[in-house]
Structures are given as C-alpha cells and as structure tokens.
Motif scaffolding. Structure first.
Motif, PDB file in Angstrom:
ATOM      1  N   MET A 107       4.642  60.819  60.576  1.00 34.87           N
ATOM      2  CA  MET A 107       4.495  59.889  61.486  1.00 34.87           C
ATOM      3  C   MET A 107       3.564  60.259  62.354  1.00 34.87           C
ATOM      4  O   MET A 107       3.239  61.165  62.787  1.00 34.87           O
ATOM      5  N   HIS A 108       2.809  59.105  62.912  1.00 32.79           N
ATOM      6  CA  HIS A 108       1.726  59.401  63.945  1.00 32.79           C
ATOM      7  C   HIS A 108       2.064  58.679  65.224  1.00 32.79           C
ATOM      8  O   HIS A 108       2.896  57.661  65.414  1.00 32.79           O
ATOM      9  N   TRP A 109       1.583  59.316  66.259  1.00 35.59           N
ATOM     10  CA  TRP A 109       1.530  58.629  67.602  1.00 35.59           C
ATOM     11  C   TRP A 109       0.290  58.305  68.178  1.00 35.59           C
ATOM     12  O   TRP A 109      -0.651  59.159  67.829  1.00 35.59           O
ATOM     13  N   TYR A 110       0.353  56.994  68.608  1.00 34.93           N
ATOM     14  CA  TYR A 110      -1.068  56.523  69.275  1.00 34.93           C
ATOM     15  C   TYR A 110      -0.858  56.109  70.522  1.00 34.93           C
ATOM     16  O   TYR A 110       0.380  55.723  70.663  1.00 34.93           O
ATOM     17  N   ARG A 111      -1.812  55.950  71.119  1.00 33.69           N
ATOM     18  CA  ARG A 111      -1.674  55.152  72.505  1.00 33.69           C
ATOM     19  C   ARG A 111      -2.947  54.335  72.832  1.00 33.69           C
ATOM     20  O   ARG A 111      -3.935  54.602  72.265  1.00 33.69           O
TER      21      ARG A 111
END
Length: 116
Positions: free
Chosen positions: A34-38
């Motif tokens: 899983m990746h987190w982006y903003r």
C-alpha cells in the motif's frame, strides 16, 4: 478488487498528531502493498510512504522521522501515524494498493488540515 477506504483525517494545530487508516478487505489475502499519497490544493500529488507485502517501508524525505506506516494484517488495515504535524502537511491523503496483484486501486481520500 481490493478497494481501500481511508479515515482518520481532521483539523489539528501544528505539532499535533493524527493517525490515518486505510482499510482494504482482501489486502492481506491478495498480498498487496500500500502507498500513501497526498495532494495539497493547487499542487501535484506527492508520494508519502509505502509498505510492502514483506513489511518493508519507505518514506518521502519531507515526512521521514515524523510519519510511520504500519499494517494490521488481521484487520486488512494500513496506518499512517503522523506526528509533529506542520502546516505544510495540509493535504488530501489517499491510499493506493500496489499494482502487482492488486490493481493500483485508489481510495477516496481523507482531508488533513494543520493550522499554525
């Protein structure tokens, strides 16, 4: 299809902490990472952090030492613990499954607002 759903955003003062959650049924059984982006208003989307199938982690320089990514496989949930928040951390935070085996599916995002 593994569909992530984010939660945990909110409005806080600088220096506070928040923990974001990304729940994705099937995340563990499908061996997803899983990746987190903003994405801040008016800016391009920025990668924040990744957790691999094997638990390996990676962080953007801008959050290293302040944010921690982890996962609870029993709950099919990935967490992003955010400490020492700064106004520049204000953004919509979204999680995305890894492409391999899991299709690179995006959640709807959760807003984080940090005031000075």
């Amino acid at each position: 299809q593994v569909q992530p759903v984010e939660s945990g955003g909110g409005s806080v003062r600088a220096g506070a902490s928040l923990r974001l959650s990304c729940t994705a049924p099937g995340f563990t059984s499908n061996r997803c990472g899983m990746h987190w982006y903003r994405q801040a208003a008016g800016k391009e989307r920025e990668w924040v952090s990744t957790i691999g199938v094997d638990g390996s982690t990676g962080y953007a320089d801008s959050v290293k030492g302040r944010f921690t990514i982890s996962k609870d496989t029993a709950k099919d949930t990935v967490y992003l613990q955010m400490n020492s928040l700064k106004p520049e951390d204000t953004a919509m935070y979204s999680c995305q499954t890894t492409v391999l085996r899991c299709g690179g599916v995006w959640g709807q995002g959760t807003q984080v607002t940090v005031s000075s």
